[in-house]
Design a protein around this motif. Structure first.
Motif, PDB file in Angstrom:
ATOM      1  N   ASP A  44       0.816  -1.204   0.000  1.00 30.46           N
ATOM      2  CA  ASP A  44       0.000   0.000   0.000  1.00 30.46           C
ATOM      3  C   ASP A  44       0.853   1.259   0.000  1.00 30.46           C
ATOM      4  OD1 ASP A  44      -2.257  -1.587   0.105  1.00 30.46           O
ATOM      5  OD2 ASP A  44      -2.403  -1.480   2.291  1.00 30.46           O
ATOM      6  N   ARG A  45       2.083   1.142   0.464  1.00 28.18           N
ATOM      7  CA  ARG A  45       2.953   2.311   0.572  1.00 28.18           C
ATOM      8  C   ARG A  45       3.692   2.602  -0.729  1.00 28.18           C
ATOM      9  NH1 ARG A  45       5.277   0.370   6.246  1.00 28.18           N
ATOM     10  NH2 ARG A  45       3.450   0.831   7.467  1.00 28.18           N
ATOM     11  N   ARG A  46       3.698   1.672  -1.649  1.00 31.93           N
ATOM     12  CA  ARG A  46       4.412   1.858  -2.909  1.00 31.93           C
ATOM     13  C   ARG A  46       3.621   2.765  -3.836  1.00 31.93           C
ATOM     14  NH1 ARG A  46       6.407  -4.243  -4.221  1.00 31.93           N
ATOM     15  NH2 ARG A  46       7.661  -4.466  -2.361  1.00 31.93           N
ATOM     16  N   LEU A  47       4.360   3.425  -4.727  1.00 27.02           N
ATOM     17  CA  LEU A  47       3.711   4.258  -5.726  1.00 27.02           C
ATOM     18  C   LEU A  47       3.234   3.393  -6.881  1.00 27.02           C
ATOM     19  CD1 LEU A  47       6.193   7.251  -5.910  1.00 27.02           C
ATOM     20  CD2 LEU A  47       3.993   7.173  -4.762  1.00 27.02           C
ATOM     21  N   ALA A  48       2.082   3.725  -7.387  1.00 25.88           N
ATOM     22  CA  ALA A  48       1.587   3.024  -8.565  1.00 25.88           C
ATOM     23  C   ALA A  48       2.103   3.764  -9.794  1.00 25.88           C
ATOM     24  CB  ALA A  48       0.063   2.999  -8.546  1.00 25.88           C
ATOM     25  N   VAL A  49       3.089   3.197 -10.455  1.00 24.64           N
ATOM     26  CA  VAL A  49       3.658   3.825 -11.646  1.00 24.64           C
ATOM     27  C   VAL A  49       3.698   2.801 -12.761  1.00 24.64           C
ATOM     28  CG1 VAL A  49       5.059   5.507 -10.402  1.00 24.64           C
ATOM     29  CG2 VAL A  49       5.992   3.287 -10.885  1.00 24.64           C
ATOM     30  N   ASP A  50       3.625   3.313 -13.964  1.00 26.56           N
ATOM     31  CA  ASP A  50       3.700   2.410 -15.091  1.00 26.56           C
ATOM     32  C   ASP A  50       5.114   2.389 -15.643  1.00 26.56           C
ATOM     33  OD1 ASP A  50       3.377   4.301 -17.872  1.00 26.56           O
ATOM     34  OD2 ASP A  50       2.786   5.177 -15.952  1.00 26.56           O
ATOM     35  N   ARG A  51       5.415   1.368 -16.392  1.00 27.36           N
ATOM     36  CA  ARG A  51       6.769   1.148 -16.892  1.00 27.36           C
ATOM     37  C   ARG A  51       7.259   2.301 -17.761  1.00 27.36           C
ATOM     38  NH1 ARG A  51       9.453  -4.181 -19.192  1.00 27.36           N
ATOM     39  NH2 ARG A  51      11.240  -3.202 -20.160  1.00 27.36           N
ATOM     40  N   ASP A  52       6.383   2.854 -18.597  1.00 28.46           N
ATOM     41  CA  ASP A  52       6.779   3.936 -19.500  1.00 28.46           C
ATOM     42  C   ASP A  52       7.199   5.193 -18.743  1.00 28.46           C
ATOM     43  OD1 ASP A  52       6.361   2.370 -21.731  1.00 28.46           O
ATOM     44  OD2 ASP A  52       4.295   3.074 -22.014  1.00 28.46           O
ATOM     45  N   SER A  53       6.469   5.532 -17.684  1.00 25.67           N
ATOM     46  CA  SER A  53       6.823   6.743 -16.941  1.00 25.67           C
ATOM     47  C   SER A  53       8.132   6.550 -16.173  1.00 25.67           C
ATOM     48  CB  SER A  53       5.698   7.165 -15.996  1.00 25.67           C
ATOM     49  OG  SER A  53       5.536   6.230 -14.961  1.00 25.67           O
ATOM     50  N   VAL A  54       8.368   5.334 -15.688  1.00 26.06           N
ATOM     51  CA  VAL A  54       9.625   5.041 -14.991  1.00 26.06           C
ATOM     52  C   VAL A  54      10.787   5.127 -15.979  1.00 26.06           C
ATOM     53  CG1 VAL A  54      10.955   3.236 -13.820  1.00 26.06           C
ATOM     54  CG2 VAL A  54       8.585   3.653 -13.171  1.00 26.06           C
ATOM     55  N   GLU A  55      10.606   4.536 -17.143  1.00 22.43           N
ATOM     56  CA  GLU A  55      11.656   4.561 -18.168  1.00 22.43           C
ATOM     57  C   GLU A  55      11.955   5.990 -18.602  1.00 22.43           C
ATOM     58  OE1 GLU A  55      11.230   3.380 -22.571  1.00 22.43           O
ATOM     59  OE2 GLU A  55      12.010   1.585 -21.588  1.00 22.43           O
ATOM     60  N   ARG A  56      10.904   6.771 -18.817  1.00 23.65           N
ATOM     61  CA  ARG A  56      11.087   8.157 -19.251  1.00 23.65           C
ATOM     62  C   ARG A  56      11.755   8.988 -18.151  1.00 23.65           C
ATOM     63  NH1 ARG A  56       8.367  13.205 -19.848  1.00 23.65           N
ATOM     64  NH2 ARG A  56       8.700  14.059 -21.915  1.00 23.65           N
ATOM     65  N   GLY A  57      11.364   8.772 -16.909  1.00 18.52           N
ATOM     66  CA  GLY A  57      11.966   9.500 -15.801  1.00 18.52           C
ATOM     67  C   GLY A  57      13.436   9.170 -15.621  1.00 18.52           C
ATOM     68  N   LEU A  58      13.763   7.898 -15.727  1.00 22.85           N
ATOM     69  CA  LEU A  58      15.157   7.471 -15.603  1.00 22.85           C
ATOM     70  C   LEU A  58      15.983   8.008 -16.768  1.00 22.85           C
ATOM     71  CD1 LEU A  58      17.292   5.897 -14.079  1.00 22.85           C
ATOM     72  CD2 LEU A  58      16.597   3.859 -15.350  1.00 22.85           C
ATOM     73  N   ALA A  59      15.422   7.943 -17.968  1.00 27.64           N
ATOM     74  CA  ALA A  59      16.124   8.484 -19.145  1.00 27.64           C
ATOM     75  C   ALA A  59      16.354   9.980 -18.977  1.00 27.64           C
ATOM     76  CB  ALA A  59      15.321   8.207 -20.409  1.00 27.64           C
ATOM     77  N   SER A  60      15.365  10.681 -18.469  1.00 24.93           N
ATOM     78  CA  SER A  60      15.497  12.121 -18.250  1.00 24.93           C
ATOM     79  C   SER A  60      16.611  12.427 -17.259  1.00 24.93           C
ATOM     80  CB  SER A  60      14.165  12.682 -17.739  1.00 24.93           C
ATOM     81  OG  SER A  60      14.295  14.038 -17.416  1.00 24.93           O
ATOM     82  N   LEU A  61      16.674  11.663 -16.179  1.00 25.52           N
ATOM     83  CA  LEU A  61      17.711  11.865 -15.168  1.00 25.52           C
ATOM     84  C   LEU A  61      19.100  11.592 -15.737  1.00 25.52           C
ATOM     85  CD1 LEU A  61      18.571  12.413 -12.244  1.00 25.52           C
ATOM     86  CD2 LEU A  61      18.177   9.990 -11.786  1.00 25.52           C
ATOM     87  N   VAL A  62      19.252  10.474 -16.422  1.00 24.75           N
ATOM     88  CA  VAL A  62      20.557  10.109 -16.993  1.00 24.75           C
ATOM     89  C   VAL A  62      20.983  11.125 -18.044  1.00 24.75           C
ATOM     90  CG1 VAL A  62      21.756   8.375 -18.390  1.00 24.75           C
ATOM     91  CG2 VAL A  62      20.335   7.661 -16.457  1.00 24.75           C
ATOM     92  N   LEU A  63      20.059  11.507 -18.918  1.00 21.54           N
ATOM     93  CA  LEU A  63      20.401  12.477 -19.960  1.00 21.54           C
ATOM     94  C   LEU A  63      20.707  13.853 -19.371  1.00 21.54           C
ATOM     95  CD1 LEU A  63      17.956  11.503 -22.845  1.00 21.54           C
ATOM     96  CD2 LEU A  63      20.408  11.033 -22.642  1.00 21.54           C
ATOM     97  N   THR A  64      20.083  14.203 -18.265  1.00 20.47           N
ATOM     98  CA  THR A  64      20.390  15.474 -17.601  1.00 20.47           C
ATOM     99  C   THR A  64      21.837  15.477 -17.110  1.00 20.47           C
ATOM    100  OG1 THR A  64      18.103  15.819 -16.933  1.00 20.47           O
ATOM    101  CG2 THR A  64      19.772  16.993 -15.669  1.00 20.47           C
ATOM    102  N   VAL A  65      22.246  14.389 -16.490  1.00 19.35           N
ATOM    103  CA  VAL A  65      23.631  14.288 -15.998  1.00 19.35           C
ATOM    104  C   VAL A  65      24.607  14.327 -17.177  1.00 19.35           C
ATOM    105  CG1 VAL A  65      25.286  12.776 -14.825  1.00 19.35           C
ATOM    106  CG2 VAL A  65      22.998  13.087 -13.883  1.00 19.35           C
ATOM    107  N   ILE A  66      24.294  13.595 -18.245  1.00 15.91           N
ATOM    108  CA  ILE A  66      25.176  13.592 -19.420  1.00 15.91           C
ATOM    109  C   ILE A  66      25.245  14.980 -20.042  1.00 15.91           C
ATOM    110  CG2 ILE A  66      25.449  12.694 -21.768  1.00 15.91           C
ATOM    111  CD1 ILE A  66      24.281  10.035 -20.702  1.00 15.91           C
ATOM    112  N   GLU A  67      24.114  15.658 -20.126  1.00 14.98           N
ATOM    113  CA  GLU A  67      24.103  17.012 -20.701  1.00 14.98           C
ATOM    114  C   GLU A  67      24.913  17.986 -19.849  1.00 14.98           C
ATOM    115  OE1 GLU A  67      23.306  20.218 -23.258  1.00 14.98           O
ATOM    116  OE2 GLU A  67      23.306  18.056 -23.549  1.00 14.98           O
ATOM    117  N   LEU A  68      24.802  17.862 -18.548  1.00 19.38           N
ATOM    118  CA  LEU A  68      25.599  18.707 -17.660  1.00 19.38           C
ATOM    119  C   LEU A  68      27.088  18.476 -17.901  1.00 19.38           C
ATOM    120  CD1 LEU A  68      25.872  20.671 -15.263  1.00 19.38           C
ATOM    121  CD2 LEU A  68      25.739  18.682 -13.754  1.00 19.38           C
TER     122      LEU A  68
END
Length: 133
Positions: A44-68
């Protein structure tokens, strides 16, 4: 009896008192069911997220670090070019490499459906992570 035992009994007593109050309230409201404490499980404490949003969020984070890092390397290269301590061949090689890296970043952003501004984190009072120029 130790202080820890006293504290434990005090907590147990308060939990029992709260439960008794809830039972009394339910009875006063005319609810015939026995009151039960809500069950909270780890799921019950976990977030309900779908695979696409997790993938997009992780890609955004990684690409942000690479861009920096890409921008930092680019600034360092420009500083060295301005100082004149690189040969023409080194300047050319750096320029080609930085352009290729920028193209790769654009392709990755497009693949994940991200705009350049999606990679810029807002650091609150410090302003954006990446320069906006």
């Amino acid at each position: 009896m130790t202080g820890g035992e006293d504290a434990g009994r005090g907590l147990a007593r308060r939990a029992t008192d709260s439960r008794d109050e809830a039972v009394e309230l339910a009875a006063a409201l005319g609810e015939s069911q026995q009151w039960q404490q809500p069950r909270v499980t780890p799921l019950d404490r976990r977030l309900a997220v779908d695979r696409d949003s997790v993938e997009r969020g992780l890609a955004s984070l990684v690409l942000t670090v690479i861009e920096l890092l890409r921008q930092l390397v680019e600034r360092q290269a420009l500083r060295r070019v301005d100082l004149g301590d690189l040969t023409e061949e080194q300047v050319e090689r750096i320029g080609v490499t930085l352009m290729a890296l920028e193209e790769q970043m654009a392709e990755l952003r497009e693949y994940f459906g991200l705009a350049p501004e999606d990679l810029n984190l807002d650091l609150g009072p410090l302003g954006p992570l990446l320069p906006t120029d």
